[in-house]
Design a protein around this motif. Structure first.
Motif, short mmCIF file in Angstrom:
data_model
loop_
_atom_site.label_atom_id
_atom_site.label_comp_id
_atom_site.label_asym_id
_atom_site.label_seq_id
_atom_site.Cartn_x
_atom_site.Cartn_y
_atom_site.Cartn_z
N GLY A 143 0.81 -1.20 0.00
CA GLY A 143 0.00 0.00 0.00
C GLY A 143 0.85 1.26 0.00
O GLY A 143 0.50 2.25 -0.63
N LEU A 144 1.98 1.22 0.71
CA LEU A 144 2.87 2.38 0.72
C LEU A 144 3.46 2.62 -0.66
O LEU A 144 3.58 3.76 -1.10
CB LEU A 144 3.99 2.16 1.73
CG LEU A 144 3.60 2.16 3.19
CD1 LEU A 144 4.80 1.79 4.05
CD2 LEU A 144 3.07 3.52 3.60
N LYS A 145 3.82 1.58 -1.36
CA LYS A 145 4.39 1.73 -2.70
C LYS A 145 3.37 2.29 -3.67
O LYS A 145 3.71 3.01 -4.59
CB LYS A 145 4.92 0.38 -3.20
CG LYS A 145 6.16 -0.09 -2.48
CD LYS A 145 6.61 -1.42 -3.03
CE LYS A 145 7.81 -1.94 -2.26
NZ LYS A 145 8.21 -3.27 -2.72
N ALA A 146 2.12 1.94 -3.48
CA ALA A 146 1.07 2.37 -4.40
C ALA A 146 0.40 3.65 -3.91
O ALA A 146 -0.63 4.04 -4.43
CB ALA A 146 0.04 1.27 -4.55
N GLY A 147 0.99 4.33 -2.93
CA GLY A 147 0.36 5.47 -2.30
C GLY A 147 0.43 6.78 -3.07
O GLY A 147 -0.17 7.75 -2.68
N PHE A 148 1.16 6.83 -4.18
CA PHE A 148 1.27 8.06 -4.93
C PHE A 148 0.62 7.91 -6.30
O PHE A 148 0.74 6.88 -6.95
CB PHE A 148 2.75 8.44 -5.12
CG PHE A 148 3.45 8.72 -3.83
CD1 PHE A 148 3.27 9.92 -3.17
CD2 PHE A 148 4.28 7.77 -3.27
CE1 PHE A 148 3.91 10.18 -1.98
CE2 PHE A 148 4.94 8.02 -2.07
CZ PHE A 148 4.75 9.23 -1.42
N SER A 149 -0.07 8.96 -6.70
CA SER A 149 -0.70 8.93 -8.02
C SER A 149 0.35 9.17 -9.10
O SER A 149 1.46 9.65 -8.82
CB SER A 149 -1.78 10.02 -8.11
OG SER A 149 -1.17 11.30 -8.16
N ILE A 150 0.00 8.87 -10.32
CA ILE A 150 0.90 9.11 -11.45
C ILE A 150 1.22 10.60 -11.55
O ILE A 150 2.35 10.99 -11.81
CB ILE A 150 0.28 8.57 -12.75
CG1 ILE A 150 0.23 7.04 -12.68
CG2 ILE A 150 1.05 9.04 -13.97
CD1 ILE A 150 -0.52 6.38 -13.81
N LYS A 151 0.21 11.44 -11.30
CA LYS A 151 0.41 12.88 -11.36
C LYS A 151 1.43 13.32 -10.31
O LYS A 151 2.31 14.13 -10.59
CB LYS A 151 -0.91 13.61 -11.16
CG LYS A 151 -0.79 15.10 -11.26
CD LYS A 151 -2.11 15.80 -11.08
CE LYS A 151 -1.93 17.29 -11.28
NZ LYS A 151 -2.73 18.10 -10.47
N GLU A 152 1.30 12.80 -9.09
CA GLU A 152 2.23 13.17 -8.03
C GLU A 152 3.66 12.76 -8.37
O GLU A 152 4.60 13.53 -8.19
CB GLU A 152 1.81 12.54 -6.71
CG GLU A 152 0.54 13.14 -6.14
CD GLU A 152 -0.04 12.34 -5.00
OE1 GLU A 152 -0.60 12.97 -4.08
OE2 GLU A 152 0.05 11.09 -5.02
N ILE A 153 3.81 11.55 -8.88
CA ILE A 153 5.13 11.06 -9.26
C ILE A 153 5.70 11.92 -10.37
O ILE A 153 6.88 12.29 -10.37
CB ILE A 153 5.06 9.58 -9.66
CG1 ILE A 153 4.72 8.73 -8.43
CG2 ILE A 153 6.37 9.11 -10.29
CD1 ILE A 153 4.35 7.30 -8.73
N SER A 154 4.87 12.28 -11.34
CA SER A 154 5.30 13.12 -12.45
C SER A 154 5.74 14.49 -11.95
O SER A 154 6.76 15.03 -12.41
CB SER A 154 4.15 13.26 -13.46
OG SER A 154 4.49 14.18 -14.46
N GLU A 155 5.00 15.07 -11.02
CA GLU A 155 5.34 16.39 -10.50
C GLU A 155 6.65 16.37 -9.71
O GLU A 155 7.45 17.30 -9.79
CB GLU A 155 4.19 16.94 -9.67
CG GLU A 155 3.00 17.33 -10.53
CD GLU A 155 1.77 17.74 -9.75
OE1 GLU A 155 1.74 17.55 -8.51
OE2 GLU A 155 0.85 18.26 -10.38
N VAL A 156 6.88 15.32 -8.97
CA VAL A 156 8.16 15.19 -8.26
C VAL A 156 9.30 15.07 -9.27
O VAL A 156 10.35 15.70 -9.13
CB VAL A 156 8.14 13.99 -7.29
CG1 VAL A 156 9.54 13.70 -6.76
CG2 VAL A 156 7.17 14.24 -6.15
N GLY A 157 9.09 14.28 -10.31
CA GLY A 157 10.11 14.15 -11.36
C GLY A 157 10.38 15.49 -12.04
O GLY A 157 11.54 15.82 -12.33
N GLU A 158 9.33 16.25 -12.28
CA GLU A 158 9.49 17.57 -12.90
C GLU A 158 10.31 18.49 -11.99
O GLU A 158 11.21 19.19 -12.45
CB GLU A 158 8.12 18.19 -13.16
CG GLU A 158 8.16 19.54 -13.82
CD GLU A 158 6.78 20.13 -14.04
OE1 GLU A 158 6.69 21.36 -14.11
OE2 GLU A 158 5.79 19.37 -14.13
#
Length: 74
Positions: free
Chosen positions: A32-47
């Motif tokens: 559950g912790l690994k799946a806790g971030f949305s694709i948008k959130e991951i994308s924004e962190v990458g940006e």
């Protein structure tokens, strides 16, 4: 000794039931912790990371000033 074996040994040495309970809950929720971030959130962190690597950063003072200006405009 592998990392997994070291971790298992450390867990075997724990006597405190509260710590064992906490570990059990954490291990149950690990997926559950690994799946806790949305694709948008991951994308924004990458940006943000890419901006950091490109040197597009602000000092704490500059960020504070921009935040204060933004808040005044609301």
């Amino acid at each position: 000794m592998t990392l997994k074996e070291k971790v298992i040994q450390k867990i075997e040495d724990i006597e405190d039931p509260d710590i064992l309970e906490m570990l059990d809950k954490w291990l149950e929720d690990e997926q559950g912790l690994k799946a806790g971030f949305s694709i948008k959130e991951i994308s924004e962190v990458g940006e943000g990371y890419e901006q950091y690597k490109a040197g597009k950063v602000l000092s704490q003072q500059e960020a504070q000033q921009q935040l204060e200006a933004w808040l005044k405009g609301k």
